[in-house]
Design an enzyme around this catalytic site. Structure first.
Site, mmCIF file in Angstrom:
data_model
loop_
_atom_site.group_PDB
_atom_site.id
_atom_site.type_symbol
_atom_site.label_atom_id
_atom_site.label_comp_id
_atom_site.label_asym_id
_atom_site.label_seq_id
_atom_site.Cartn_x
_atom_site.Cartn_y
_atom_site.Cartn_z
ATOM 1 C CD GLU A 257 -45.538 -14.648 -11.864
ATOM 2 O OE1 GLU A 257 -46.757 -14.841 -11.973
ATOM 3 O OE2 GLU A 257 -45.039 -13.568 -11.537
ATOM 4 C CB CYS A 296 -49.612 -18.733 -17.236
ATOM 5 S SG CYS A 296 -48.773 -17.279 -17.859
HETATM 6 P P1 NAP Z 1 -43.752 -27.864 -14.004
HETATM 7 O O1 NAP Z 1 -43.895 -29.284 -14.329
HETATM 8 O O2 NAP Z 1 -44.096 -27.420 -12.632
HETATM 9 O O3 NAP Z 1 -42.256 -27.495 -14.371
HETATM 10 C C1 NAP Z 1 -41.787 -26.173 -14.282
HETATM 11 C C2 NAP Z 1 -40.283 -26.174 -14.126
HETATM 12 O O4 NAP Z 1 -39.920 -26.738 -12.869
HETATM 13 C C3 NAP Z 1 -39.552 -27.017 -15.172
HETATM 14 O O5 NAP Z 1 -38.367 -26.350 -15.540
HETATM 15 C C4 NAP Z 1 -39.250 -28.302 -14.423
HETATM 16 O O6 NAP Z 1 -38.154 -29.005 -14.967
HETATM 17 C C5 NAP Z 1 -38.929 -27.753 -13.060
HETATM 18 N N1 NAP Z 1 -39.045 -28.699 -11.951
HETATM 19 C C6 NAP Z 1 -39.864 -29.778 -11.852
HETATM 20 N N2 NAP Z 1 -39.711 -30.354 -10.635
HETATM 21 C C7 NAP Z 1 -38.782 -29.631 -9.967
HETATM 22 C C8 NAP Z 1 -38.177 -29.732 -8.674
HETATM 23 N N3 NAP Z 1 -38.528 -30.684 -7.805
HETATM 24 N N4 NAP Z 1 -37.245 -28.812 -8.332
HETATM 25 C C9 NAP Z 1 -36.892 -27.843 -9.184
HETATM 26 N N5 NAP Z 1 -37.420 -27.700 -10.417
HETATM 27 C C10 NAP Z 1 -38.361 -28.576 -10.806
HETATM 28 O O7 NAP Z 1 -44.639 -26.934 -14.973
HETATM 29 P P2 NAP Z 1 -44.770 -27.023 -16.570
HETATM 30 O O8 NAP Z 1 -45.549 -28.258 -16.875
HETATM 31 O O9 NAP Z 1 -43.471 -26.794 -17.234
HETATM 32 O O10 NAP Z 1 -45.653 -25.725 -16.882
HETATM 33 C C11 NAP Z 1 -47.062 -25.724 -16.929
HETATM 34 C C12 NAP Z 1 -47.620 -24.956 -15.768
HETATM 35 O O11 NAP Z 1 -46.982 -23.698 -15.640
HETATM 36 C C13 NAP Z 1 -49.093 -24.625 -15.933
HETATM 37 O O12 NAP Z 1 -49.768 -25.029 -14.786
HETATM 38 C C14 NAP Z 1 -49.142 -23.113 -16.062
HETATM 39 O O13 NAP Z 1 -50.278 -22.514 -15.507
HETATM 40 C C15 NAP Z 1 -47.926 -22.679 -15.365
HETATM 41 N N6 NAP Z 1 -47.453 -21.422 -15.908
HETATM 42 C C16 NAP Z 1 -47.596 -20.276 -15.187
HETATM 43 C C17 NAP Z 1 -47.136 -19.078 -15.676
HETATM 44 C C18 NAP Z 1 -47.271 -17.809 -14.901
HETATM 45 O O14 NAP Z 1 -46.635 -16.827 -15.267
HETATM 46 N N7 NAP Z 1 -48.045 -17.770 -13.853
HETATM 47 C C19 NAP Z 1 -46.517 -19.032 -16.922
HETATM 48 C C20 NAP Z 1 -46.393 -20.209 -17.648
HETATM 49 C C21 NAP Z 1 -46.859 -21.405 -17.126
HETATM 50 P P3 NAP Z 1 -38.396 -30.248 -15.975
HETATM 51 O O15 NAP Z 1 -39.059 -29.690 -17.184
HETATM 52 O O16 NAP Z 1 -37.048 -30.753 -16.226
HETATM 53 O O17 NAP Z 1 -39.289 -31.202 -15.229
#
Ligand code: NAP
Length: 522
Positions: A257, A296
């Site tokens: 997602e 999101c």
């Molecule tokens: P993110 O930076 O991609 O992080 C998401 C998760 O991935 C965090 O738990 C992060 O851990 C982890 N992560 C980062 N790098 C990783 C790697 N190399 N391997 C494994 N895990 C890793 O996203 P975010 O900033 O938290 O969230 C914002 C984004 O989420 C927005 O773009 C939004 O659109 C999207 N979103 C989508 C939905 C949906 O249902 N479609 C819902 C909510 C949000 P750390 O925090 O420790 O870095």
């Protein structure tokens, strides 16, 4: 003294390691909690979950597991006040916005507890009726679903630390699949507290629920052949995970997602003064301001007939001007903070980027913050940008700004509105507001191919409709293309990700010996 969020693996709280990151109050900048660096004991913890956790869960019936979800609901309800305090401190959200996450989590769990109860003493789910494979009808094929033989790893985004856990864990645990959750670091405290409360209550068997806070290093590497992985977050991290060696090598079933440039469309019939116009404007304001636009599903692109463009801009600006922004501890504040200063900078940068082609129709940053220091607080006012001729905009279809911002785009006719919506290249949701039902139905059908959900609103349902951005557990959540290509929830459909579908072929008599079953009816 701040709390260290320890990992829970192999049914034991792991020792504090070195501090990896600090969690802060996004309004005051105060230190709240710390998390560790690379987790120790991942391989052993995953193995424990796959054996002890999975076996104990899968020995139970769907009804028994549903009853456990019901017990978790009670624990969360009993600790509600603490969750609101954590959300206020760590997410900087108003009570109403914290409720979207916390009450949404409890509601979704309760929904699956009730739905699962309807599966009773079944241990196998039948998918459809048997199909005859032989002329004499004796040799048949029955598709069935059995719980996967691994664990479910959830890597979650920062914006829903409560709902993000339970909207995934409810269908997983109901399916009999143990859960390992890795919350986004910046808001991990609420997820951690909920897991700790459920662990302490002793509802789930050892190994059924584990948590890793802080660094994600080694998590995906520890996945094996029968595990499943559900990721919510940015498209960039999603792409890294999708192509991770362990995921590719073991064919790990993966649900993603990611970013989504959702749209809302005002109908051609819905001019100023009509109920649809008013409903559209209210909904757009709600979408821009709820959780400071950090959802999101939020409306990023507001598509309106060009002839109503100025009227919509004026009505939305009028309502946004009444939104007070600042410290959510002040009861007069309607919109709290973004999740942190990093996000604050990203939203400012993204807004400036979209301004290359869009005009500012309303800038909520001209008003002073309430009880918050603008040099420290991650608080940003709501903003409405606009491009009168939707064809003159391209960045807005391509760049998600995860904050209190939407862009108004003028369209000429129905086909133009649909074409503009499709330019998001795959969205979680598009909503459409009109009193013209044939027009709504035709528009919805045209939108379906690029959306996980199409939300249509006539004046008749304006009061009872569940909201553009609210994800209801009875409807699927996910979207094609840019939205990640995932699919969650949708009632019992949500269980299929945690099951293996197998075609069982044999005599009719053999097929009838499966033991207690339930046939999936959606
Ligand atoms: P993110 O930076 O991609 O992080 C998401 C998760 O991935 C965090 O738990 C992060 O851990 C982890 N992560 C980062 N790098 C990783 C790697 N190399 N391997 C494994 N895990 C890793 O996203 P975010 O900033 O938290 O969230 C914002 C984004 O989420 C927005 O773009 C939004 O659109 C999207 N979103 C989508 C939905 C949906 O249902 N479609 C819902 C909510 C949000 P750390 O925090 O420790 O870095």
């Amino acid at each position: 003294m701040t709390v260290f969020l320890r990992n829970y693996l192999s049914a034991a709280w792991q020792p504090e390691g070195e501090i990896g990151s600090i969690l802060r109050d996004p309004v005051t900048g105060a230190e709240l909690a710390t998390v560790g660096g690379r987790a120790q004991g991942l391989e052993a913890g995953f193995a424990f979950a796959r054996t002890h956790g999975r076996q104990a869960l899968q020995q139970k019936t769907y009804g028994e597991r549903a009853a456990m979800l019901g017990e978790i609901v009670k624990v969360l309800q009993a600790n509600r006040d603490a969750y609101y305090e954590i959300a206020l401190a760590n997410s900087g959200t108003t009570k109403a916005d914290s409720g979207v996450d916390i009450e949404g989590a409890i509601f979704t769990l309760n929904y699956f507890a009730k739905l699962g109860g309807s599966l009773g003493d079944a241990r196998v789910l039948l998918d459809g009726a048997p199909a005859s494979l032989s002329k004499d009808q004796l040799f048949q094929s029955q598709h069935m679903l059995t719980p996967v033989r691994g664990l479910a790893l959830f890597i979650n985004a920062f914006n829903f630390p409560a709902w993000g856990l339970w909207e995934k864990a409810a269908p997983a645990l109901l399916s009999g699949v143990p859960v390992v959750v890795k919350p986004a670091t910046v808001t991990a405290w609420l997820t951690h507290r909920m897991v700790a409360d459920v662990v302490e209550a002793g509802i789930l068997p050892p190994g059924a629920l584990s948590i890793v806070c802080g660094s994600s290093a080694g998590l995906v590497d520890s996945l094996g052949t029968f595990d499943v992985l559900s990721f919510t977050g940015s498209a960039q991290t999603g792409a890294t995970i999708r192509s991770h060696d362990a995921v590719v090598r073991h064919s790990v079933k993966t649900n993603i997602e990611a970013d989504s440039l959702n749209a809302s469309i005002l109908g051609e019939d819905a001019g100023p003064g009509t109920p649809s116009f008013d409903a559209y404007v209210s909904e757009l304001v709600r979408e821009i301001t709820t959780k400071s636009g950090q959802r999101c599903t939020a409306v990023r692109r507001a598509l309106v007939p060009q002839r109503y463009y100025e009227a919509v801009a004026g009505a939305v600006a009028d309502k946004l001007s009444g939104i007070s922004v600042g410290n959510p501890r002040n009861p007069d504040v309607r919109m709290g903070a973004l999740v942190g200063r990093e996000q604050y900078d990203a939203v400012k940068e993204g807004t400036a980027f979209l301004q290359r082609e869009a005009r500012v129709l309303f800038d909520g940053n001209r008003n002073p913050l309430v009880d918050a220091d603008p040099a420290v607080a991650a608080c940003l006012g709501p903003t409405l940008l606009g491009v009168h001729d939707g064809d003159q905009a391209s960045l807005v279809h391509d760049h998600e700004v995860f904050g209190p911002l939407s862009t108004l785009l003028g369209y000429r006719d129905q086909a133009h509105a649909v074409a503009l919506a499709h330019r998001g290249l795959g969205s979680l949701v598009t909503s459409v507001f009109s009193a013209d039902e044939p027009w709504l139905a035709a528009t919805a059908l045209a939108l379906a191919g690029s959306n996980g959900r199409v939300h249509t609103v006539t004046p008749e349902v304006a009061r009872t409709q569940t909201g553009h951005g609210n994800v209801m557990p009875a409807s699927i959540h996910g979207g094609p293309g840019r939205a990640g290509g995932g699919e969650e929830l949708g009632g019992l459909r949500g269980l299929s990700f945690y099951h293996r579908r197998t075609a069982l072929q044999g005599s009719a008599a053999t097929l009838q010996k499966l033991g207690p079953t339930a046939t999936l009816q959606y």
